[in-house]
Design a protein around this motif. Sequence first.
Motif, short mmCIF file in Angstrom:
data_model
loop_
_atom_site.label_atom_id
_atom_site.label_comp_id
_atom_site.label_asym_id
_atom_site.label_seq_id
_atom_site.Cartn_x
_atom_site.Cartn_y
_atom_site.Cartn_z
N ILE A 270 19.23 -1.32 -6.33
CA ILE A 270 19.55 -2.63 -5.78
C ILE A 270 18.30 -3.43 -5.41
N SER A 271 17.15 -2.79 -5.36
CA SER A 271 15.93 -3.50 -4.97
C SER A 271 14.73 -2.77 -5.54
N TRP A 272 13.77 -3.52 -6.07
CA TRP A 272 12.56 -2.91 -6.61
C TRP A 272 11.43 -3.94 -6.59
N ARG A 273 10.22 -3.44 -6.64
CA ARG A 273 9.05 -4.33 -6.58
C ARG A 273 7.84 -3.63 -7.17
N SER A 274 6.99 -4.42 -7.79
CA SER A 274 5.67 -3.98 -8.24
C SER A 274 4.73 -5.15 -8.00
N LYS A 275 3.88 -5.03 -6.99
CA LYS A 275 3.06 -6.16 -6.56
C LYS A 275 1.72 -5.67 -6.04
N LYS A 276 0.69 -6.48 -6.30
CA LYS A 276 -0.63 -6.13 -5.79
C LYS A 276 -0.66 -6.21 -4.27
N GLN A 277 -1.37 -5.28 -3.65
CA GLN A 277 -1.51 -5.29 -2.21
C GLN A 277 -2.47 -6.39 -1.77
N ASN A 278 -2.35 -6.79 -0.50
CA ASN A 278 -3.14 -7.91 0.00
C ASN A 278 -4.60 -7.55 0.21
N THR A 279 -4.88 -6.30 0.46
CA THR A 279 -6.26 -5.87 0.73
C THR A 279 -6.64 -4.74 -0.22
N VAL A 280 -7.93 -4.47 -0.29
CA VAL A 280 -8.43 -3.38 -1.12
C VAL A 280 -8.32 -2.07 -0.34
N ALA A 281 -7.61 -1.10 -0.90
CA ALA A 281 -7.46 0.20 -0.24
C ALA A 281 -8.72 1.03 -0.48
N ARG A 282 -9.20 1.66 0.58
CA ARG A 282 -10.42 2.45 0.48
C ARG A 282 -10.15 3.90 0.06
N SER A 283 -8.89 4.24 -0.07
CA SER A 283 -8.55 5.60 -0.50
C SER A 283 -7.16 5.57 -1.11
N THR A 285 -4.82 7.60 -0.25
CA THR A 285 -3.89 7.77 0.86
C THR A 285 -3.54 6.44 1.48
N GLU A 286 -4.54 5.59 1.67
CA GLU A 286 -4.26 4.28 2.26
C GLU A 286 -3.37 3.45 1.35
N ALA A 287 -3.64 3.48 0.05
CA ALA A 287 -2.82 2.72 -0.89
C ALA A 287 -1.38 3.21 -0.87
N GLU A 288 -1.18 4.53 -0.87
CA GLU A 288 0.17 5.08 -0.83
C GLU A 288 0.85 4.75 0.49
N ALA A 325 -0.92 13.49 2.02
CA ALA A 325 -1.72 12.96 3.11
C ALA A 325 -1.02 11.78 3.78
N ALA A 326 -0.42 10.90 2.98
CA ALA A 326 0.31 9.76 3.54
C ALA A 326 1.52 10.23 4.34
N LEU A 327 2.20 11.29 3.87
CA LEU A 327 3.35 11.82 4.60
C LEU A 327 2.91 12.43 5.93
N HIS A 328 1.78 13.10 5.96
CA HIS A 328 1.29 13.69 7.21
C HIS A 328 0.91 12.60 8.21
N ILE A 329 0.32 11.51 7.74
CA ILE A 329 -0.04 10.41 8.64
C ILE A 329 1.23 9.78 9.21
N ALA A 330 2.25 9.62 8.37
CA ALA A 330 3.51 9.03 8.85
C ALA A 330 4.18 9.91 9.89
N ALA A 331 4.03 11.23 9.76
CA ALA A 331 4.67 12.15 10.70
C ALA A 331 3.84 12.38 11.95
N ASN A 332 2.58 12.00 11.94
CA ASN A 332 1.69 12.26 13.07
C ASN A 332 1.49 10.99 13.89
N PRO A 333 1.99 10.95 15.13
CA PRO A 333 1.85 9.73 15.94
C PRO A 333 0.46 9.54 16.52
N VAL A 334 -0.42 10.52 16.39
CA VAL A 334 -1.77 10.43 16.94
C VAL A 334 -2.72 9.99 15.83
#
Length: 350
Positions: A270-283, A285-288, A325-334
């Motif tokens: 029902i919804s999909w997207r493919s779009k450039k991000q607003n900033t340059v990701a340095r890794s 993990t950040e892009a994901e 790595a992105a999943l661990h960051i999402a699960a870690n509030p610190v």
Amino acid sequence: MAIASRAGASKVTAVTTPLADFSPSSSSQAVIPIPQLTTNQYQQLLSLLNIDGQPSAANFTGASHLFALNLSLLSHATENANAKPASNQWFDKFYNALKAAGFKQSIDDYSLFICSNGHHFIAVLVYVDDVIVTDNDNHSINRLKSYLDTKFHIKDLGWLKYFLGIEVPCSAKGIFLSQGKYILDILKETGFLDPNYTCAQPIHVDTLQVQLDVAQRVLRYLKATPEHGILLPLASDLKITTYSDSNRASCPMTRRSTTEYITFLGTSPISWRSKKQNTVARSLTEAEYRSMATSSCELTWLKFLLDDLGVPHSRLMHIHCDNQAALHIAANPVFNEHTKYIELDCHLIW
């Protein structure tokens, strides 16, 4: 039941004045006097005529009718600076008519109007002067059509079959969305339907050649699959699932990554997207992670939209990501010093 109808745009009155009303008569040779201008009006006139220079009497010698015409246009533009375009006036008129009929505008999608009264539910989706009406009661739709016909001259197109370039055939299995006609029009314009068509000669500029190769590859895919589409089955679970991904530094010019996701309601996309991000990701993990944050915003909007449609969704919505790595960051509030720069995005993901 879904009905598409086109409201008559001829009934909408636009507050505009023809430019001919400000043109000097071709048969008249009389000199039109030039009114005294303030400095601000003069600067606006120079900007309108693309004239550079300082105010002087020499600017007003000769071609007095041209200056009179532009002064009239300038005065007309100043008086109507706050006037709404015709499309906005049409939407305001349609909005007031639906509001008087008991409809409420959705705050999540301003083109959606909803009226719920007991067991009766009716939704109206508007795009310029094209309208889709759906309801669980045929009598309510007929009453709404009669009411709108008293306010506007509408044309009932019957069951929804085609809307904004999308073909919408219905069957016992569900609704099938496709763009076969649109695809054939593109192939015809580009010459891909010609059996004697040959690809253009190679371009020596590398970037343009890459873009041309990608465009031709897409056209070849469309030529081979014009009948493909999306099936929205009648029997479908209301579970919402999103698959998120990112293509790091995919843009060769800006080196920005691409956010990619697709959302399913049951088995229906029902919804999909493919779009450039607003900033340059340095890794990677950040892009994901930024892609996951964008997906979370989309899920929040879909939940509110389902609530407006009378389908409250209290179940958990899942986001699938292939970056640990992105999943661990999402699960870690610190957050440590290496992730503080994405802390604001992280608050969007639970």
